[in-house]
Design an enzyme around this catalytic site. Structure first.
Site, PDB file in Angstrom:
ATOM      1  N   ARG A   1       0.789  -0.925  -0.204  1.00 39.05           N
ATOM      2  CA  ARG A   1       0.383   0.132   0.325  1.00 39.05           C
ATOM      3  C   ARG A   1       1.090   0.826  -0.453  1.00 39.05           C
ATOM      4  O   ARG A   1       2.075   1.444   0.881  1.00 39.05           O
ATOM      5  CB  ARG A   1      -1.035   0.247   1.455  1.00 39.05           C
TER       6      ARG A   1
ATOM      7  N   GLU B   1      -3.346   7.547  -5.287  1.00 38.90           N
ATOM      8  CA  GLU B   1      -4.164   6.849  -6.585  1.00 38.90           C
ATOM      9  C   GLU B   1      -4.884   7.590  -7.116  1.00 38.90           C
ATOM     10  O   GLU B   1      -5.753   7.555  -5.918  1.00 38.90           O
ATOM     11  CB  GLU B   1      -3.912   5.352  -6.615  1.00 38.90           C
TER      12      GLU B   1
ATOM     13  N   HIS C   1      -0.982  -0.076  -9.649  1.00 42.69           N
ATOM     14  CA  HIS C   1      -2.144  -0.734  -8.588  1.00 42.69           C
ATOM     15  C   HIS C   1      -2.730  -1.786  -9.654  1.00 42.69           C
ATOM     16  O   HIS C   1      -3.501  -2.385  -9.282  1.00 42.69           O
ATOM     17  CB  HIS C   1      -2.777   0.418  -7.896  1.00 42.69           C
TER      18      HIS C   1
HETATM   19  P1  NAD Z   1      -0.929 -10.952   5.269  1.00 42.58           P
HETATM   20  O1  NAD Z   1      -2.612 -10.823   6.493  1.00 42.58           O
HETATM   21  O2  NAD Z   1      -0.804 -12.482   5.212  1.00 42.58           O
HETATM   22  O3  NAD Z   1       0.371 -10.767   5.676  1.00 42.58           O
HETATM   23  C1  NAD Z   1       0.864  -9.747   5.921  1.00 42.58           C
HETATM   24  C2  NAD Z   1       1.873  -9.793   7.246  1.00 42.58           C
HETATM   25  O4  NAD Z   1       2.610  -8.572   7.379  1.00 42.58           O
HETATM   26  C3  NAD Z   1       1.227 -10.245   8.996  1.00 42.58           C
HETATM   27  O5  NAD Z   1       2.271 -11.418   8.867  1.00 42.58           O
HETATM   28  C4  NAD Z   1       2.022  -9.168   9.680  1.00 42.58           C
HETATM   29  O6  NAD Z   1       2.068  -9.812  11.172  1.00 42.58           O
HETATM   30  C5  NAD Z   1       2.988  -8.358   9.274  1.00 42.58           C
HETATM   31  N1  NAD Z   1       2.880  -7.284   9.768  1.00 42.58           N
HETATM   32  C6  NAD Z   1       2.070  -6.132  10.393  1.00 42.58           C
HETATM   33  N2  NAD Z   1       2.723  -5.201  10.348  1.00 42.58           N
HETATM   34  C7  NAD Z   1       4.034  -5.232  10.450  1.00 42.58           C
HETATM   35  C8  NAD Z   1       4.869  -4.028  10.586  1.00 42.58           C
HETATM   36  N3  NAD Z   1       4.975  -3.053  11.011  1.00 42.58           N
HETATM   37  N4  NAD Z   1       6.417  -4.738  10.267  1.00 42.58           N
HETATM   38  C9  NAD Z   1       6.318  -5.764   8.765  1.00 42.58           C
HETATM   39  N5  NAD Z   1       4.918  -6.935   8.793  1.00 42.58           N
HETATM   40  C10 NAD Z   1       4.314  -6.166   9.664  1.00 42.58           C
HETATM   41  O7  NAD Z   1      -1.270  -9.912   4.286  1.00 42.58           O
HETATM   42  P2  NAD Z   1      -1.534 -10.611   2.528  1.00 42.58           P
HETATM   43  O8  NAD Z   1      -1.618 -11.262   2.253  1.00 42.58           O
HETATM   44  O9  NAD Z   1       0.396 -10.874   2.454  1.00 42.58           O
HETATM   45  O10 NAD Z   1      -1.102  -9.282   1.915  1.00 42.58           O
HETATM   46  C11 NAD Z   1      -0.236  -8.016   2.614  1.00 42.58           C
HETATM   47  C12 NAD Z   1      -0.537  -6.555   2.092  1.00 42.58           C
HETATM   48  O11 NAD Z   1      -0.395  -6.770   0.227  1.00 42.58           O
HETATM   49  C13 NAD Z   1      -2.067  -6.350   2.031  1.00 42.58           C
HETATM   50  O12 NAD Z   1      -2.517  -5.784   3.509  1.00 42.58           O
HETATM   51  C14 NAD Z   1      -2.063  -5.766   0.717  1.00 42.58           C
HETATM   52  O13 NAD Z   1      -2.408  -4.698   0.985  1.00 42.58           O
HETATM   53  C15 NAD Z   1      -1.381  -5.443  -0.499  1.00 42.58           C
HETATM   54  N6  NAD Z   1      -2.172  -5.924  -1.499  1.00 42.58           N
HETATM   55  C16 NAD Z   1      -1.211  -5.352  -2.488  1.00 42.58           C
HETATM   56  C17 NAD Z   1      -2.530  -6.178  -3.822  1.00 42.58           C
HETATM   57  C18 NAD Z   1      -1.880  -5.243  -4.965  1.00 42.58           C
HETATM   58  O14 NAD Z   1      -2.895  -5.254  -6.091  1.00 42.58           O
HETATM   59  N7  NAD Z   1      -0.937  -4.563  -5.668  1.00 42.58           N
HETATM   60  C19 NAD Z   1      -3.129  -7.261  -4.356  1.00 42.58           C
HETATM   61  C20 NAD Z   1      -2.812  -8.346  -2.475  1.00 42.58           C
HETATM   62  C21 NAD Z   1      -2.162  -7.610  -1.375  1.00 42.58           C
END
Ligand code: NAD
Length: 329
Positions: free
Chosen positions: A236, A265, A284
């Protein structure tokens, strides 16, 4: 007949949508309209049992104004456009689809990493301009034997770590939500954020956007990064202080960045990022692929059907709502 309302799709698009067909086959009426404001969402979704939601903000005011609403199904992983606390207070379950694009987003991170290391955009540009030369060899970088720092080792971060190992990289991981053994099991050497930034040649962000992760990478963190390092953000935009990133790139402290997400965005026309040839950009779309889209639409229909039958959905982003969930009432 229960009603599902789509806040982001006009009727013409909805008619052809496979998720709408699946919901109608399950005996659920489906309507939709693109909602441009809170008032529009409240007025148009009146009477809905379920909301299908893309990017329209689902605020406390919207939730409080829809007393029959049982479930909001968000097309995607992140739920940062939804007021989760208000949803829990109102008894509304927020469903998301956390597993539909794990390979796509981690591939996007690697597309940036490899595209930059191999200087693919610049070579393409040179040949398109009718030239044959060796201008960019000095800017090419190694991948194997280099260090990849992964911040957030959830689904997408763990897939990124696995791909890094397959490319012969040393993988470091920082995730305050996971213990050291979990990080090792996901293929990353446990690290503090400071050590990860200081040691990594490539840093890839995969933490969710939360108040605690807003500007997780600011001027101080950028200054800790290895000179010549490459930053990747497919998570994000607001995880990174974009102004500080632009400054670090302009000063040459950071060699480059790969960005799928931005603080604002669409990315403003006058953003300096658009003009930097060491920065690779995409709008994105990291989650996109034909397989991922089909899985997302199917999952949304299945989850809403489950919820409106009074069954607990598979992926509820606010599980604490269970005690007062309207869908179970
Ligand atoms: P997830 O919930 O499986 O994993 C997120 C991880 O981040 C967790 O293990 C959590 O403990 C960790 N975390 C929380 N706070 C943190 C911090 N301060 N420092 C480091 N790690 C921390 O989520 P995911 O499925 O792996 O997705 C991650 C992110 O990717 C989503 O939150 C979403 O915003 C983003 N995403 C972007 C797109 C895109 O189109 N670009 C698509 C899907 C997801």
């Amino acid at each position: 007949m229960p009603l599902a309302f789509h806040t982001d799709m006009p009727p013409a698009m909805l008619d052809d949508a496979p998720e709408a067909r699946m919901l109608r086959e399950a005996g659920i009426e489906v309507r939709g309209e693109r909602c441009g404001s809170e008032d529009e969402t409240i007025e148009r979704a009146a009477g809905a049992d379920a909301i299908l939601n893309g990017l329209v903000p689902i605020t406390a005011r919207v939730l409080e104004a829809l007393p029959g609403l049982k479930v909001v199904a968000r097309y995607g992983v992140g739920v940062d456009n939804v007021d989760l606390q208000a949803a829990t207070r109102c008894g509304v379950a927020i469903v998301h689809v956390p597993d539909y694009c794990v390979e796509e987003v981690s591939n996007q991170a690697f597309a940036f990493l490899l595209g930059w290391a191999r200087q693919v955009p610049r070579w393409t540009e040179m040949l398109r301009a009718g030239r044959w030369g060796y201008d960019h060899i000095g800017a090419m970088r190694s991948v194997h034997g280099q260090t990849l720092g992964v911040i957030g080792l959830g689904r997408i971060g763990a897939a990124t770590a696995r791909k890094g190992a397959a490319f012969g990289m040393e993988v470091l991981g920082f995730d305050p939500g996971l213990g050291d053994d979990d990080l090792r099991a996901r293929g990353a050497e446990p690290c503090t954020l400071e050590a990860l930034l200081a040691r990594s040649d490539y840093v890839s962000l995969h933490a969710p956007l939360l108040p605690a992760t807003h500007h997780l990478i600011g001027a101080a963190e950028l200054a800790r990064m290895k000179p010549g390092a490459f930053l990747i953000n497919t998570s994000r935009g607001p995880l990174v202080d974009e102004k500080a990133l632009i400054d670090a790139l302009q000063r040459g402290e950071l060699a480059g960045a790969g960005l799928d997400v931005f603080e604002t965005e669409p990315l403003p026309d006058d953003s300096p990022l658009r003009g930097m040839d060491q920065v690779l950009l995409s709008p994105h779309m990291g989650a996109q692929s034909p397989l991922a889209t089909a899985k997302l639409r199917r999952s949304i229909a299945e989850e809403v059907t489950r919820a409106l039958r009074g069954e607990w959905p598979l992926h509820v982003a606010n599980p604490e709502v269970r005690a007062n969930a309207r869908l179970l009432a």
